[in-house]
Design an enzyme around this catalytic site. Structure first.
Site, PDB file in Angstrom:
ATOM      1  CG  ASP A 433       6.638 -18.825 -25.647  1.00 43.50           C
ATOM      2  OD1 ASP A 433       7.451 -18.231 -24.951  1.00 43.50           O
ATOM      3  OD2 ASP A 433       5.688 -18.241 -25.925  1.00 43.50           O
ATOM      4  CE  LYS A 434       6.848 -18.514 -18.188  1.00 45.66           C
ATOM      5  NZ  LYS A 434       5.476 -18.342 -17.646  1.00 45.66           N
ATOM      6  CB  THR A 435       3.532 -17.071 -21.730  1.00 50.36           C
ATOM      7  OG1 THR A 435       4.282 -16.494 -20.691  1.00 50.36           O
ATOM      8  CG2 THR A 435       1.911 -16.576 -21.406  1.00 50.36           C
ATOM      9  CD  GLU A 711      -5.078  -4.140 -20.847  1.00 54.09           C
ATOM     10  OE1 GLU A 711      -6.056  -4.205 -21.698  1.00 54.09           O
ATOM     11  OE2 GLU A 711      -4.324  -2.998 -20.945  1.00 54.09           O
ATOM     12  NE  ARG A 820       1.596 -13.557 -17.519  1.00 53.77           N
ATOM     13  CZ  ARG A 820       2.122 -13.595 -18.383  1.00 53.77           C
ATOM     14  NH1 ARG A 820       3.043 -14.272 -18.887  1.00 53.77           N
ATOM     15  NH2 ARG A 820       2.155 -12.216 -19.283  1.00 53.77           N
ATOM     16  NE  ARG A1011      12.707 -10.554 -16.729  1.00 53.61           N
ATOM     17  CZ  ARG A1011      11.612  -9.983 -16.545  1.00 53.61           C
ATOM     18  NH1 ARG A1011      10.608  -9.784 -17.629  1.00 53.61           N
ATOM     19  NH2 ARG A1011      11.076  -9.569 -15.329  1.00 53.61           N
ATOM     20  CG  ASP A1037       1.330 -19.233 -27.545  1.00 51.84           C
ATOM     21  OD1 ASP A1037       0.463 -18.469 -26.993  1.00 51.84           O
ATOM     22  OD2 ASP A1037       2.493 -18.702 -27.218  1.00 51.84           O
ATOM     23  CG  ASP A1041       6.798 -17.675 -29.598  1.00 49.33           C
ATOM     24  OD1 ASP A1041       7.899 -17.409 -28.745  1.00 49.33           O
ATOM     25  OD2 ASP A1041       5.733 -18.076 -29.111  1.00 49.33           O
TER      26      ASP A1041
END
Length: 1432
Positions: A433-435, A711, A820, A1011, A1037, A1041
């Site tokens: 995964d990236k984020t 946020e 982002r 995406r 994480d 995933d």
């Protein structure tokens, strides 16, 4: 009450054929007699009745059929342990085999040993396994007992009060009272909260690891209670779905006695394991208990996986079974031939009671079974237990590696699965995964664009660069002493005065009637639980000086202050930051201890600006003319200046020229007005106003508790510009303006974020204008399509179009910089439209069926015709050590795929930043939704890739005949990268193009899937694992995933800020991506090498030893006799040779950790299974046969024609075999420790001591032979010592010779690394540097020249010129690009280094109508990478 229950039962039942529980027709009376009470159908829905004594008339209470709250995770009880454990152990083929052999030995006709003794080995192995299982189960029992005896307060209808009981006593239907910092004992429907708005705050750290708070609401209709909740008067019936493991969904309704229904959802449910925070008291009714709770249904525990070595080992065991069958068949045939040579029956052949002799065929069959018993140890009985013990030791060493410990998070590595440690050394594909995996998931506000004007925040960028180099303490000092105070010219970092970590408080106790309580403490103590997303790097934002000036102008705009500024532009700046502060679900609490929620705005000193004056400002903003647009005069030169820090001069020059063409001469004139106005703004009057505003400071600092890091970053950014979020309740939110004025907005509705809409909105009533305003933030791909395109005049249309175009360009460059992006928009509603929508919304909220779909539909209906305010760029910072880790893993031969849901441009640029893609790589990008288009693009790309590999193929031959045998670096293959999006993946999977994708991906060292959905991630992993038969590893994480982690051979979860669901589903859990480097390259290599060598050694040891008995059969008439004492045969495997292999499998290091990290290529040894494969197994078996021949026939030739007895002949053979087997392992050991040396010596000493004691004490242990005093006599015989000296040398000489020859002539990289480690330190570093330089020289050498651009252009032109059945298609529908570097540009890049600062650029997504293909390609030459594109 009976009416409501029965009607609810019929309403939930399907309308098909009547089942057993549907015998009661709907026309039957709903109030049955006592003799004919209905049987409730609980198969599809759950009916919960309150346990308050109001349902006594019901003989069958449905609550009684539900699980209790007692947790039991143990597998055994005292009674069931023995039969159940034996049954589980018989699932192993080896155990069944040895039990069968032991039972067969009880048959007198075929027994080879004493029947009682033959049971000892299998019993010993099973007892050891049973003890291990019992110990593990006892640990689970202790944990269950601790949890089941935790205390909580349950309502007692006898005492009419809440009484303290254990968790295990909680039942479905009970009323439970909870207080602050108490753990929820079961899944409870919230009916009462001490909060005046009916809100209860939860910390779900025990459930998913997230430290941020979640909101739960009281069921509709119960939140307005002013009195204390009384369970006695609760008469409603709850009908809900059956227990399931979905943590994010809950459906049901509550039926009142008057048959009115109230819908229930996940916001009304308190899940077991969560902790109550910031809420003094809460009361609810238990819906699910015990193992039916969502937390327990999600806790599947560690999963059992079979490693690749174990699968290989099982096949080899069957090979050994085949070898055993052949040896037994030889024995049976030999026995028949032997007995057939006698003219009369020999004396030992005894007839039966009838005087008949056994037929030769039957005698051969009996001998076949006897030989199976005799040679049974050919199958390594102790191998399975030894492997488990070795893996346990390996896991212990991995867990205690200090380099895999994260000191900041206080988290060591977690090994959740004990069966696949060796698979860590054989990984071929990594799916990441990236984020949060490659990045820190710490969102830092970097830049923004408002009203089409870009603000680069260069001051904040310099601060972040400084903070990368300093510790947090040093950085705090730097802020206090080096940064100037906030001013209009150069603002300092906005930072709250309280910089110490914020901790959770324990609220004051709620005093319930009749009792006080000692509060249960959750997993995270209140003094240790910090606020999520509140690190200094996330909180501190340095405002941009230009934007700060504009914001202050907008906040204090009057005719006397700024006569040149138009009010509509000021409205955009004000609304932009109001949206950042309001459009979220952030909770506000005090930063002081004890921390409390802020629901009422604190009083502040009055500033120089009155509320009436602010009201006048907003009225003028509202009535301003749209035709006098200010932002249209903004020059695009500011955009070029803002990006100058990122070294993007060339693309921005193109962009600037485009903007200048669009704006015309009007831009410069407007810019002059802006500069003039900006100059006059910086007057003494403005400074005086803000000085007066600063005096009206709030009395306390605030901390923000957000549900997501995005946020929190936006709220802190608004705070830096003076828009401070002061308080929030479900009905109101208060924001402090830069001049100190408080504005309290009425919150009418909050439409939360979901993955379908990809946005969130908040509907508020403005306190000054009384307008109903919708503030929306979300993904740019969604918001841009929702903007208002209606024409309100030519000037307004042109202005909005220009703002949209500029904002889109800014968003593209934000994505190219790896940021982002979020778009901010607003919409003003009139009262009539809002009331119509509100009625529609209330109907959707009250709906029972399709409630979620209706809610999404209402939200989508509202979020249309928006007005764009601006956009933000938030940086998800790359984790420390990620580029180095990825480079090392790629050098190790591992192909890395990134599967992310982020934007394609963001993912590509992160890939370049973390060295996943190289500047010299040829990158193919395929985006299409059409099957034919996708297939043609795959074919074209694959053809281009194959041309490069065909050009490179002849280099791999030596003189064009055979591959080179000398160690030399291979010439590099052309490096390719592939980028796909989620639409393309769907097209590939639905169109059956998986094989072409795999064929293309096999030639690419990196693949990016952008995406992509969680399902697509798991499908990609399964595709590679099943079709390519490759060893895969997935790392992530977040909850999205989990499916990818579970689909891979090895799943690794990162315990980050997205929760613990990925960790719960993983095999190993780490806290940083950089830990993957040592976990794979060092521990993975060691675990594979150790276990592979140990498994082969076990096969060798057993085959070598059992062949000694086989060779003896040729000299005893194949009678199944043995020249070895059976007790020594048993102890040979159980004690004499069992411990050294275990230590070897745990402690041996063929190469040091330092060398493994400096030479990642050593990892390929495990990837290619070079230690344990079919050829290695065959060679080992042949070597075992050879050594057994030497160990048998050398003593045989020495004692030939002597009068030595059978056991005296077997004793030196047994001793020689022991020494040979131990010395064989000594040759395999690469690292000698004191423990291993002592173990070797102790094994020999134990054998000698046991043999001497056994032979001295055993007079008649093995009749008719006698082992008495054999060892004592032979220890006095010089021949015995001579045999023990020369026989092992002769047996091991070929292996030693091969080792020496292999190390001299064709040394592998592992052998060369071992030789280098024996050199002095200085020379060792020099040799390793030489190996590295050879590799780097090979990788930097120009690859085989790709096919000429002319060839590709011809293919492209053919695609363009050929009549396409697909018709005209835009660039959005199907395109790909790949980058080519000229040799001189490559040289320039190599000299510039990785810090050149160039970013990849995706070509524009639109082509001019009628534009030629080649001309279309040339339009992208302004970027440093020459981009070739195809548009279909």
């Amino acid at each position: 009450m009976a009416l409501s229950v029965d009607s609810a039962r019929h309403r939930w039942q399907p309308r098909g054929a009547l089942g057993p529980c549907q015998a009661l027709s709907e026309s039957a009376p709903l109030l049955p007699s006592a003799a004919a009470k209905p049987k409730l159908c609980l198969n599809t829905r759950r009916i919960v009745l309150p346990d308050n004594g109001r349902h006594k008339k019901w003989k069958e209470n449905p609550n009684r059929s539900y699980d209790t709250n007692e947790i039991k995770t143990t597998k055994y009880t005292i009674i069931t342990f023995l039969p159940k454990n034996i049954y589980e152990q018989f699932h192993r083929f080896a155990n069944i085999y040895f039990v069968f052999i032991a039972l067969l030995n009880f048959v007198p006709v075929v027994n080879a040993f004493q029947p009682e003794v033959s049971v000892i080995p299998i019993c010993a192995i099973m007892v050891i396994t049973a003890i291990k299982d019992a110990w593990e189960d006892f640990r689970r029992y202790k944990l269950d007992k601790e949890i089941n005896h935790m205390g909580c307060y349950i309502y007692s209808r006898e005492e009419h009060a809440y009484v303290e009981k254990c968790w295990k006593d909680v039942r479905v239907g009970d009323f439970v009272q909870l207080q602050c910092n108490e753990i929820v004992p079961a899944d409870i429907l919230l009916l009462h909260s001490s909060d005046q708005n009916g809100i209860c705050h939860l910390e779900t750290a025990n459930l998913d690891g997230e430290t941020n708070l979640k909101q739960r609401r009281v069921v509709m209709g119960f939140s307005s209670q002013d009195t204390v909740f009384e369970p006695e008067f609760f008469q409603n019936t709850i009908i809900c779905e059956m227990p399931n493991n979905d943590l994010n969904k809950f459906k049901g309704y509550m039926e009142q006695p008057n048959h009115e229904q109230v819908g229930l959802n996940i916001e009304n449910l308190l899940l077991r394991g969560c902790t109550i925070r910031n809420t003094e008291a809460a009361v609810g009714i238990v819906i699910y208990a015990g193992h039916e709770t969502k937390a327990m249904l999600n806790n599947s525990g560690p999963r059992y996986k079979r490693s690749r070595i174990e699968q290989r080992m099982n096949r080899d065991i069957f090979s050994c079974v085949g070898l055993l069958f052949v040896m037994c068949l030889v024995g049976a045939v030999g026995h028949g031939i032997w007995t057939g040579k006698f003219w009369e029956h020999p004396p030992y052949d005894v007839p039966d009671w009838n005087g008949n002799f056994v037929a030769p065929v039957l005698a051969g069959f009996y001998m076949f079974l006897t030989m199976i018993i005799l040679l049974q140890i050919l199958i390594p009985i102790s191998l399975y237990v030894s492997i488990e013990l070795v893996k346990l030791g390996q896991v212990f060493l991995i867990h205690n590696d200090i380099d895999l410990y994260d000191e900041e998070a206080d988290l060591p590595i977690q090994c959740r699965t004990l069966t696949i440690t060796e698979d860590l050394g054989q990984i071929q594909y990594i799916f990441s995964d990236k984020t949060g995996t490659l990045t820190e998931n710490k969102m830092v506000f970097r830049r923004c664009t408002v009203d089409g004007i870009e603000f680069s925040h260069q001051e904040n960028d310099r601060r972040l660069k400084t903070q990368r180099e300093l510790d947090l303490e040093d950085f705090a000092k730097l802020q206090h002493f080096t940064l100037p105070p906030m001013s209009l010219e150069r603002p300092a970092t906005y930072k709250p005065s309280t910089v110490r970590p914020l901790r959770r408080c324990q609220s004051d106790r709620a005093h319930s009637k009749g009792h006080t309580r000692s509060r249960s403490v959750g997993r995270r103590d209140s003094s240790q639980s910090q606020v999520a997303f509140s690190s200094p790097i996330e909180k501190d934002v340095t405002p941009d000086s230009r934007l700060l000036r504009r914001v202050r102008e907008a906040a204090l705009q009057t005719e006397s202050f700024s006569p040149f500024l138009h009010m509509k532009t000021s409205t955009s700046f004000t609304d932009f930051f109001l949206a950042l502060a309001i459009c979220n679900t952030v909770l506000v609490s005090t930063a002081t201890e004890p921390r409390q929620r802020v629901t009422i705005p604190p009083p502040i000193k009055p500033s120089g600006i009155t509320l009436e004056k602010i009201h006048q400002i907003f009225q003028r903003l509202k009535l301003a003319s749209l035709s006098q647009s200010f932002s249209s005069s903004q020059s695009s030169s500011q955009l070029g200046a803002s990006f100058s820090a990122k070294s993007t001069e060339e693309p921005l020059a193109v962009l600037e020229s485009c903007d200048n063409d669009n704006d015309g001469s009007a831009g410069s004139g407007g810019q002059e007005l802006q500069d003039k106005g900006s100059t006059e703004i910086g007057t003494a009057s403005l400074d005086e106003v803000f000085r007066s505003a600063t005096k009206a400071s709030l009395p306390a600092d605030f901390c923000y508790e957000a549900e997501s890091p995005d946020e929190a970053a936006l709220v802190y950014a608004a705070q830096a510009y003076g828009f401070v979020l002061v308080s929030r309740t479900p009905e109101q939110v208060t924001v402090q303006l830069p001049q100190g004025t408080l504005l309290t907005f009425d919150i009418l509705y909050t439409l939360g974020f979901d993955s379908v809409r990809k946005r969130m909105s908040v509907v508020v009533r403005h306190p000054l204008t009384r307008e109903i305003v919708v503030y929306t933030k979300g993904a740019d791909s969604v918001i841009m399509d929702l903007l208002d395109n209606s024409s309100k005049g030519p000037d307004h249309y042109k202005r909005m179009k220009r703002i949209k175009e500029r904002t889109q360009k800014h968003l593209d460059y934000y994505a190219h910089d790896g940021l982002r992006t979020l778009c901010i928009a607003k919409k003003v509603l009139n009262e009539d439209d809002f009331q119509k929508w509100a009625n529609f919304r209330r109907e959707a909220e009250a709906a029972i069926d399709n409630r979620e779909e209706l809610l999404i539909e209402t939200a989508q209906h509202l979020e249309t015709k928006l007005t764009l305010l601006g956009a933000t760029g938030i940086e998800d910072r790359l984790q420390e050590g990620v580029p180095d880790t990825i480079m090392s893993l790629r050098e190790a031969g591992i192909k890395i795929w990134v599967l992310t849901g982020d934007k394609q441009e963001t993912a590509v640029n992160i890939a370049y930043s973390c060295k996943l893609l190289n500047q010299r790589d040829t990158v193919f990008t395929i985006n299409t939704e059409n099957k034919e288009t996708c297939e043609s693009l795959l074919n074209l790309t694959l053809e281009e890739v194959k041309k490069n590999y065909e050009c490179d193929k002849p280099r791999r031959k030596f003189f064009g005949i055979i591959p080179t045998s000398l160690p030399s670096p291979e010439p590099p293959s052309p490096e390719f990268g592939l980028v796909l999006d989620g639409r393309t993946l769907s097209t590939i999977f639905q169109g059956g193009l998986e094989e072409k994708l795999l064929e293309l991906a096999r030639h690419c060292r990196s693949v990016l899937c952008c995406r992509s959905t969680p399902l697509q991630k798991s499908m990609v992993v399964k595709l590679v694992r099943r079709q390519l038969k490759a060893m895969t590893l997935s790392i992530g994480d977040g909850a999205n995933d989990v499916s990818m982690i579970q689909a891979a051979d090895v799943g690794i979860g990162i315990s980050g800020q997205e929760g613990m669901q990925a960790v719960m589903a993983s095999d190993f859990a780490i806290s940083r991506f950089k830990h993957l480097k040592k976990l794979l390259l060092v521990h993975g290599h060691w675990c594979y090498a150790r276990l592979a060598k140990m498994v082969i050694y076990f096969f060798y040891k057993n085959v070598c030893y059992v062949n000694l008995l086989f060779w003896y059969q040729f000299f005893c008439g194949f009678s199944g006799s043995s020249m070895l004492d059976y007790w020594q045969m048993i102890f040979f495997n159980l004690f004499f040779t069992s411990v050294p292999p275990l230590l070897f499998g745990v402690l041996d290091k063929d190469v040091s950790a330092e060398t493994l990290l400096r030479l990642p290529e050593l990892y390929k040894n495990g990837q290619n299974s070079e230690i344990y494969n079919l050829s290695a197994f065959i060679i080992t078996m042949l070597d075992a046969f050879y050594q057994s021949l030497i160990c048998f026939f050398v003593p045989y030739l020495m004692y030939k024609d002597s009068d030595i007895d059978v056991l005296s002949f077997g004793n030196p053979i047994n001793t020689i075999a022991l020494l040979t087997i131990l010395l064989h392992q000594a040759l395999e050991m690469k690292t000698w420790t004191v423990l291993q040396l002592v173990t070797m010596l102790c094994s020999v000493a134990l054998y000698l001591i046991f043999s001497v004691a056994y032979n001295a004490a055993c007079l008649l242990c093995n009749p008719p032979t006698n082992p008495y005093w054999i060892m004592e006599r032979q220890l006095k015989d010089p021949t015995f010592y001579l045999l023990c000296l020369i026989t092992p040398v002769i047996a091991l000489l070929p292996r030693f010779f091969i080792f020496a020859l292999r190390g001299t002539l064709g040394a592998s990289l592992v052998l060369r690394a071992q030789q280098v480690e024996k050199l002095p330190k200085e020379q060792q570093d020099l040799e390793i540097q030489k190996l590295r330089s050879r590799k780097e020289a090979a990788s930097s050498a120009p690859a085989a020249s790709p096919a000429s651009n002319d060839d590709l252009d011809q293919s492209i032109s053919h695609l363009f010129s050929a009549p396409s059945p697909l018709g005209t298609r835009t660039y959005e529908e199907g395109y790909y690009f790949f980058n080519r570097w000229a040799e001189e540009e490559s040289a320039a890049d190599s000299s510039a280094g990785p810090s050149s600062g160039h970013h990849p650029l995706v070509a524009s997504r639109e082509a001019a109508p009628g534009q030629d293909g080649k001309d279309y390609l040339k339009s992208f030459n302004y970027h440093r990478r020459s981009v070739s594109s195809v548009t279909l």
